[in-house]
Write a protein that holds these residues in place. Structure first.
Motif, PDB file in Angstrom:
ATOM      1  N   ARG A   4       0.836  -1.205   0.000  1.00  0.00           N
ATOM      2  CA  ARG A   4       0.000   0.000   0.000  1.00  0.00           C
ATOM      3  C   ARG A   4       0.868   1.251   0.000  1.00  0.00           C
ATOM      4  O   ARG A   4       0.489   2.264  -0.567  1.00  0.00           O
ATOM      5  CB  ARG A   4      -1.005  -0.008   1.153  1.00  0.00           C
ATOM      6  CG  ARG A   4      -0.429   0.256   2.525  1.00  0.00           C
ATOM      7  CD  ARG A   4      -1.520   0.339   3.568  1.00  0.00           C
ATOM      8  NE  ARG A   4      -2.237   1.609   3.467  1.00  0.00           N
ATOM      9  CZ  ARG A   4      -3.293   1.932   4.188  1.00  0.00           C
ATOM     10  NH1 ARG A   4      -3.780   1.077   5.068  1.00  0.00           N
ATOM     11  NH2 ARG A   4      -3.880   3.102   4.059  1.00  0.00           N
ATOM     12  N   VAL A  48       2.214   1.390  -3.864  1.00  0.00           N
ATOM     13  CA  VAL A  48       1.137   1.688  -4.818  1.00  0.00           C
ATOM     14  C   VAL A  48       0.478   3.027  -4.477  1.00  0.00           C
ATOM     15  O   VAL A  48       0.295   3.887  -5.339  1.00  0.00           O
ATOM     16  CB  VAL A  48       0.081   0.557  -4.816  1.00  0.00           C
ATOM     17  CG1 VAL A  48      -1.085   0.909  -5.723  1.00  0.00           C
ATOM     18  CG2 VAL A  48       0.713  -0.751  -5.253  1.00  0.00           C
ATOM     19  N   GLY A  49       0.175   3.212  -3.194  1.00  0.00           N
ATOM     20  CA  GLY A  49      -0.496   4.442  -2.772  1.00  0.00           C
ATOM     21  C   GLY A  49       0.322   5.677  -3.103  1.00  0.00           C
ATOM     22  O   GLY A  49      -0.202   6.671  -3.591  1.00  0.00           O
ATOM     23  N   VAL A  59       0.511   6.198  -7.101  1.00  0.00           N
ATOM     24  CA  VAL A  59      -0.758   6.679  -7.648  1.00  0.00           C
ATOM     25  C   VAL A  59      -0.996   8.126  -7.214  1.00  0.00           C
ATOM     26  O   VAL A  59      -1.341   8.997  -8.014  1.00  0.00           O
ATOM     27  CB  VAL A  59      -1.921   5.770  -7.187  1.00  0.00           C
ATOM     28  CG1 VAL A  59      -3.266   6.395  -7.521  1.00  0.00           C
ATOM     29  CG2 VAL A  59      -1.807   4.398  -7.804  1.00  0.00           C
ATOM     30  N   LEU A 106     -16.082  -1.360  -1.655  1.00  0.00           N
ATOM     31  CA  LEU A 106     -14.630  -1.342  -1.446  1.00  0.00           C
ATOM     32  C   LEU A 106     -14.240  -2.038  -0.147  1.00  0.00           C
ATOM     33  O   LEU A 106     -13.068  -2.340   0.068  1.00  0.00           O
ATOM     34  CB  LEU A 106     -14.130   0.107  -1.412  1.00  0.00           C
ATOM     35  CG  LEU A 106     -14.124   0.824  -2.761  1.00  0.00           C
ATOM     36  CD1 LEU A 106     -13.799   2.295  -2.577  1.00  0.00           C
ATOM     37  CD2 LEU A 106     -13.117   0.182  -3.700  1.00  0.00           C
ATOM     38  N   THR A 159     -11.533  -4.980   0.418  1.00  0.00           N
ATOM     39  CA  THR A 159     -10.597  -5.006  -0.706  1.00  0.00           C
ATOM     40  C   THR A 159      -9.362  -4.178  -0.376  1.00  0.00           C
ATOM     41  O   THR A 159      -9.360  -3.373   0.545  1.00  0.00           O
ATOM     42  CB  THR A 159     -11.213  -4.401  -1.980  1.00  0.00           C
ATOM     43  OG1 THR A 159     -11.358  -2.998  -1.773  1.00  0.00           O
ATOM     44  CG2 THR A 159     -12.557  -5.010  -2.293  1.00  0.00           C
ATOM     45  N   TRP A 188      -8.202  -1.928  -2.376  1.00  0.00           N
ATOM     46  CA  TRP A 188      -8.354  -0.592  -2.975  1.00  0.00           C
ATOM     47  C   TRP A 188      -8.923   0.434  -2.016  1.00  0.00           C
ATOM     48  O   TRP A 188      -8.811   1.636  -2.256  1.00  0.00           O
ATOM     49  CB  TRP A 188      -9.171  -0.689  -4.264  1.00  0.00           C
ATOM     50  CG  TRP A 188      -8.423  -1.534  -5.221  1.00  0.00           C
ATOM     51  CD1 TRP A 188      -8.708  -2.830  -5.573  1.00  0.00           C
ATOM     52  CD2 TRP A 188      -7.185  -1.204  -5.858  1.00  0.00           C
ATOM     53  NE1 TRP A 188      -7.729  -3.307  -6.406  1.00  0.00           N
ATOM     54  CE2 TRP A 188      -6.785  -2.339  -6.601  1.00  0.00           C
ATOM     55  CE3 TRP A 188      -6.375  -0.066  -5.882  1.00  0.00           C
ATOM     56  CZ2 TRP A 188      -5.608  -2.366  -7.352  1.00  0.00           C
ATOM     57  CZ3 TRP A 188      -5.208  -0.086  -6.628  1.00  0.00           C
ATOM     58  CH2 TRP A 188      -4.848  -1.231  -7.351  1.00  0.00           C
ATOM     59  N   TYR A 202      -7.657   1.156   0.586  1.00  0.00           N
ATOM     60  CA  TYR A 202      -6.486   1.869   1.109  1.00  0.00           C
ATOM     61  C   TYR A 202      -5.983   2.935   0.132  1.00  0.00           C
ATOM     62  O   TYR A 202      -5.289   3.854   0.515  1.00  0.00           O
ATOM     63  CB  TYR A 202      -5.320   0.913   1.386  1.00  0.00           C
ATOM     64  CG  TYR A 202      -5.614  -0.191   2.355  1.00  0.00           C
ATOM     65  CD1 TYR A 202      -6.463   0.016   3.438  1.00  0.00           C
ATOM     66  CD2 TYR A 202      -5.039  -1.449   2.206  1.00  0.00           C
ATOM     67  CE1 TYR A 202      -6.727  -0.999   4.328  1.00  0.00           C
ATOM     68  CE2 TYR A 202      -5.297  -2.464   3.105  1.00  0.00           C
ATOM     69  CZ  TYR A 202      -6.144  -2.243   4.157  1.00  0.00           C
ATOM     70  OH  TYR A 202      -6.399  -3.242   5.041  1.00  0.00           O
ATOM     71  N   ILE A 203      -6.281   2.733  -1.149  1.00  0.00           N
ATOM     72  CA  ILE A 203      -5.689   3.589  -2.176  1.00  0.00           C
ATOM     73  C   ILE A 203      -6.668   4.665  -2.648  1.00  0.00           C
ATOM     74  O   ILE A 203      -6.354   5.852  -2.650  1.00  0.00           O
ATOM     75  CB  ILE A 203      -5.245   2.752  -3.400  1.00  0.00           C
ATOM     76  CG1 ILE A 203      -4.382   1.559  -2.966  1.00  0.00           C
ATOM     77  CG2 ILE A 203      -4.525   3.622  -4.431  1.00  0.00           C
ATOM     78  CD1 ILE A 203      -3.059   1.916  -2.368  1.00  0.00           C
ATOM     79  N   LEU A 204      -7.856   4.222  -3.085  1.00  0.00           N
ATOM     80  CA  LEU A 204      -8.770   5.135  -3.776  1.00  0.00           C
ATOM     81  C   LEU A 204      -9.197   6.366  -2.976  1.00  0.00           C
ATOM     82  O   LEU A 204      -9.187   7.474  -3.516  1.00  0.00           O
ATOM     83  CB  LEU A 204     -10.007   4.363  -4.265  1.00  0.00           C
ATOM     84  CG  LEU A 204      -9.751   3.480  -5.482  1.00  0.00           C
ATOM     85  CD1 LEU A 204     -11.039   2.762  -5.887  1.00  0.00           C
ATOM     86  CD2 LEU A 204      -9.237   4.315  -6.647  1.00  0.00           C
ATOM     87  N   ILE A 235      -6.316   9.386  -3.143  1.00  0.00           N
ATOM     88  CA  ILE A 235      -5.394   9.595  -4.262  1.00  0.00           C
ATOM     89  C   ILE A 235      -4.903  11.034  -4.368  1.00  0.00           C
ATOM     90  O   ILE A 235      -3.823  11.268  -4.868  1.00  0.00           O
ATOM     91  CB  ILE A 235      -5.946   9.099  -5.626  1.00  0.00           C
ATOM     92  CG1 ILE A 235      -7.222   9.813  -5.996  1.00  0.00           C
ATOM     93  CG2 ILE A 235      -6.111   7.606  -5.651  1.00  0.00           C
ATOM     94  CD1 ILE A 235      -7.692   9.472  -7.397  1.00  0.00           C
ATOM     95  N   TRP A 283     -13.791  12.142  -9.150  1.00  0.00           N
ATOM     96  CA  TRP A 283     -13.345  11.396  -7.963  1.00  0.00           C
ATOM     97  C   TRP A 283     -13.650  12.182  -6.687  1.00  0.00           C
ATOM     98  O   TRP A 283     -14.182  11.646  -5.715  1.00  0.00           O
ATOM     99  CB  TRP A 283     -11.835  11.114  -8.074  1.00  0.00           C
ATOM    100  CG  TRP A 283     -11.239  10.677  -6.779  1.00  0.00           C
ATOM    101  CD1 TRP A 283     -11.219   9.392  -6.283  1.00  0.00           C
ATOM    102  CD2 TRP A 283     -10.603  11.494  -5.783  1.00  0.00           C
ATOM    103  NE1 TRP A 283     -10.615   9.374  -5.058  1.00  0.00           N
ATOM    104  CE2 TRP A 283     -10.232  10.639  -4.722  1.00  0.00           C
ATOM    105  CE3 TRP A 283     -10.323  12.853  -5.692  1.00  0.00           C
ATOM    106  CZ2 TRP A 283      -9.579  11.115  -3.586  1.00  0.00           C
ATOM    107  CZ3 TRP A 283      -9.682  13.328  -4.560  1.00  0.00           C
ATOM    108  CH2 TRP A 283      -9.316  12.468  -3.519  1.00  0.00           C
TER     109      TRP A 283
END
Lengths: 310, 322
Positions: free
Chosen positions: A90, A93-94, A97, A146, A149, A151, A153-155, A158, B44
């Motif tokens: 995370r 990727v986090g 992104v 979510l 999942t 995601w 943690y990410i979405l 962002i 978003w």
């Protein structure tokens, strides 16, 4: 007399006041550093000390009976290894992104003639002061499916508004002539963004990367909220939080209960105690950050100043 | 768009009459790339940050997750009335205000003080080491920090050892078990964690002060402390005001991680703040409506304070945030 006063005043010679002030100030600073570091060094010493020996107490800055057994025990624990993987994932990727998305929006709202420059900035900044709060956000994650999942943690994160403002200020500070000459050469916004702005923004990217990476690495609350029933998606900080809660609730917990569900499979060669496990996990959870932040100091000091001035 | 004919009459010989709408479309196509860069993220933002605000309606309903919006039962201000007559919530409110006031005052005083003292260090190497070390706790998670705090304050922790060595305590004090001590512990923990970080901005402000002022003061015979009082501190004035306004907007944001992590049944009467209350009612007891009402109260009060502090600063001639 007056000559001497002048000389000392300009700083060639230190006055008596200077000497007293400096010695108090320097001693205070040394004390401050000790207070800042001691709890951490103490836990490090406990983590590399033999567990049964640690129970006797009296470990301060150095281990008494040196051993790596506590680390060996912790890294044998499947839940710990799994949580480290998730924490690293995370964070990587986090951060990637978030950097990309934040930089792109920052580039757009830094363009002086962008038609929605003001309105886009305002709707982002507004969210610093207004947000739905915990429960509505929780229900939104549920509705978006979510929960449970990776995601989740990410979405939701962002783009951080503070980071966006820091990046925008930096890009606005780049010399306009670079953009103009690129435009004359026929470069579009995407080319300018990737070829010119990103490479020139490395200092601010380093700052924001540190902020986001620290945030991601340190997160436990979203795990608690959204994924506490999914043991394959917990993070290192969350595992440490469980140990902390356990030891708060039960001061005399046994080694086995320090990890929920670790049971009797623990290797008898590695005798460990909750105190040692907790110290070891504390170190494991903080070492990556402590290794990185001093090298980025120059950048984040600048970034903080930039963000707060704007 | 509605009155193209009038527009075309007024505009002098232009082959194609440009309406506002057409101009807008033209600009859009010119700035296609910039729109591509922002529109996905605006969408978003709306989904993740604005849609939840719609959830505030929950506070005025007896919300049941299984029902659709039109089937919810509306109850007006019932939940708010309950909150302000509930003794537990009034205690929670007191804790929130007390902890954020302590954090606010301590946070400012210690950060400004540290910045001034760091600035007085002449040895650059030592200065850098002190700064680097002082930032360290800021980067640790609250889980790690809470763990360090509870170890330090435990029965065989260093504080109790020092007290015993100095003969100040006959038996170990369980600090986290004493509710009355919680606010102080939290203030100390927050200071430990953030003082170095918060000092960054004041150090930056100090570095903007014209060095000639110091030289002139020295020649006039101003002592070290006088220089700090009359040059360094006034030099930070505008930064202090801006940060004060920003922080007053967060008057009900006393944080929740340390309170949640260090809270226990023995200190709950002093450690529970609005955020912890929301978590307990909302997530653990599924009383979504009540928890949301508490959250709305917090946001609205914060916003009112922010606006008030901002206009006050403007009146004082300091120029506000917005």
């Amino acid at each position: 007399m007056s000559k001497e006063k002048l000389r000392s005043g300009i700083g060639i010679r230190r006055t008596r006041e200077d000497v007293i002030f400096d010695s108090i100030n320097y001693s205070f600073m040394v004390l401050l550093c000790i207070v800042m570091l001691y709890p951490f060094i103490n836990q490090f010493a406990v983590s590399i000390n033999e567990a049964n020996d640690s129970i006797k107490g009296g470990i301060y800055l150095l281990p008494r009976e040196f051993t790596w057994n506590n680390y060996a025990f912790v890294f044998q624990e499947a839940s710990v290894v799994q949580s480290i993987v998730i924490s690293v994932l995370r964070t990587v990727v986090g951060t990637a992104v978030s950097l990309f998305c934040t930089a792109m929006v920052a580039y757009a709202i830094a363009q002086p003639n962008f038609m929605f420059k003001k309105s886009v900035t305002i709707i982002f900044v507004m969210t610093m002061y207004f947000n739905g709060g915990l429960i509505p956000t929780f229900l939104l994650m549920r509705d978006l499916q979510l929960i449970g999942t990776f995601w989740v943690y990410i979405l939701p994160g962002i783009i951080g508004v503070f980071n966006l403002i820091v990046m925008r200020s930096f890009i606005e500070g780049l010399p306009i002539s670079i953009f103009e000459s690129a435009k004359i050469d026929g470069a579009g916004h995407f080319t300018m963004f990737f070829r010119i702005v990103l490479p020139l923004s490395l200092p601010v990217i380093a700052t924001v990367a540190l902020f986001v990476a620290v945030f991601q690495w340190n997160q436990w609350f979203d795990v608690f909220l959204y994924n506490s029933s999914n043991p394959t998606l917990t993070t290192l900080q969350y595992e440490l939080m469980k140990i902390l809660q356990n030891s708060n609730a039960n001061m005399s917990a046994t080694a086995a209960s320090a990890f929920a569900g670790s049971g009797s499979e623990s290797n008898s060669a590695n005798m460990v105690s909750p105190t040692s496990i907790r110290a070891t996990m504390t170190i494991v959870a903080s070492v990556p950050i402590i290794m990185v932040y001093p090298f980025l100091q120059k950048y984040f000091v600048k970034g903080m100043t930039l963000g707060a001035v704007k | 768009m509605a009155t193209p004919s009038i527009n075309s009459v007024k505009t002098t010989p232009v082959p194609v009459p440009e309406t506002k709408f057409k101009k807008f479309m033209k600009q859009c196509s010119e700035q296609k790339a910039l729109l591509f860069m922002t529109i996905p993220f605006v969408i978003w933002l709306i989904i993740f940050k604005y849609v939840p605000i719609w959830g505030w309606t929950m506070a005025f309903q007896d919300f049941k997750p299984a029902r659709s919006f039109s089937e919810q039962e509306w109850v007006g201000f019932k939940h708010f009335q309950f909150l302000f007559t509930d003794e537990r919530f009034l205690g929670v409110l007191r804790n929130t205000l007390a902890m954020s006031m302590i954090n606010l005052v301590l946070g400012f005083v210690t950060a400004i003080g540290l910045a001034v003292l760091i600035n007085e260090i002449a040895n650059m190497g030592f200065k850098r080491i002190v700064q680097t070390i002082s930032y360290m706790p800021h980067f640790l998670s609250w889980v790690v920090a809470a763990s360090l705090v509870s170890v330090t304050l435990s029965a065989d922790g260093i504080i109790n050892e020092i007290l015993a060595t100095l003969g100040l305590a006959d038996e170990p004090i369980l600090f986290l078990g004493i509710g009355e001590m919680f606010w102080g512990i939290l203030g100390a923990a927050e200071t430990w964690k953030n003082v170095g970080w918060n000092a960054i901005i004041y150090l930056a402000a100090i570095s903007m002060i014209d060095q000639e002022q110091y030289e002139a003061a020295k020649i006039d015979g101003a002592s070290r402390l006088q220089r700090i009082r009359h040059i360094t501190i006034p030099g930070m004035r505008s930064v202090i005001v801006i940060l004060l306004i920003m922080n007053i907007g967060y008057i009900l944001e006393s944080g929740f991680e340390p309170q949640y992590l260090l809270g226990n049944p023995m200190n709950v009467q002093f450690s529970e703040n609005i955020d912890v209350f929301v978590i307990k009612y909302g997530i653990s007891m599924f009383n979504f409506s009540l928890a949301t009402a508490a959250g709305i109260f917090k946001t609205v009060v914060s916003f009112v304070f922010l606006i008030a502090a901002n206009s006050f600063a403007k009146k004082m001639g300091e120029g506000g945030l917005f």
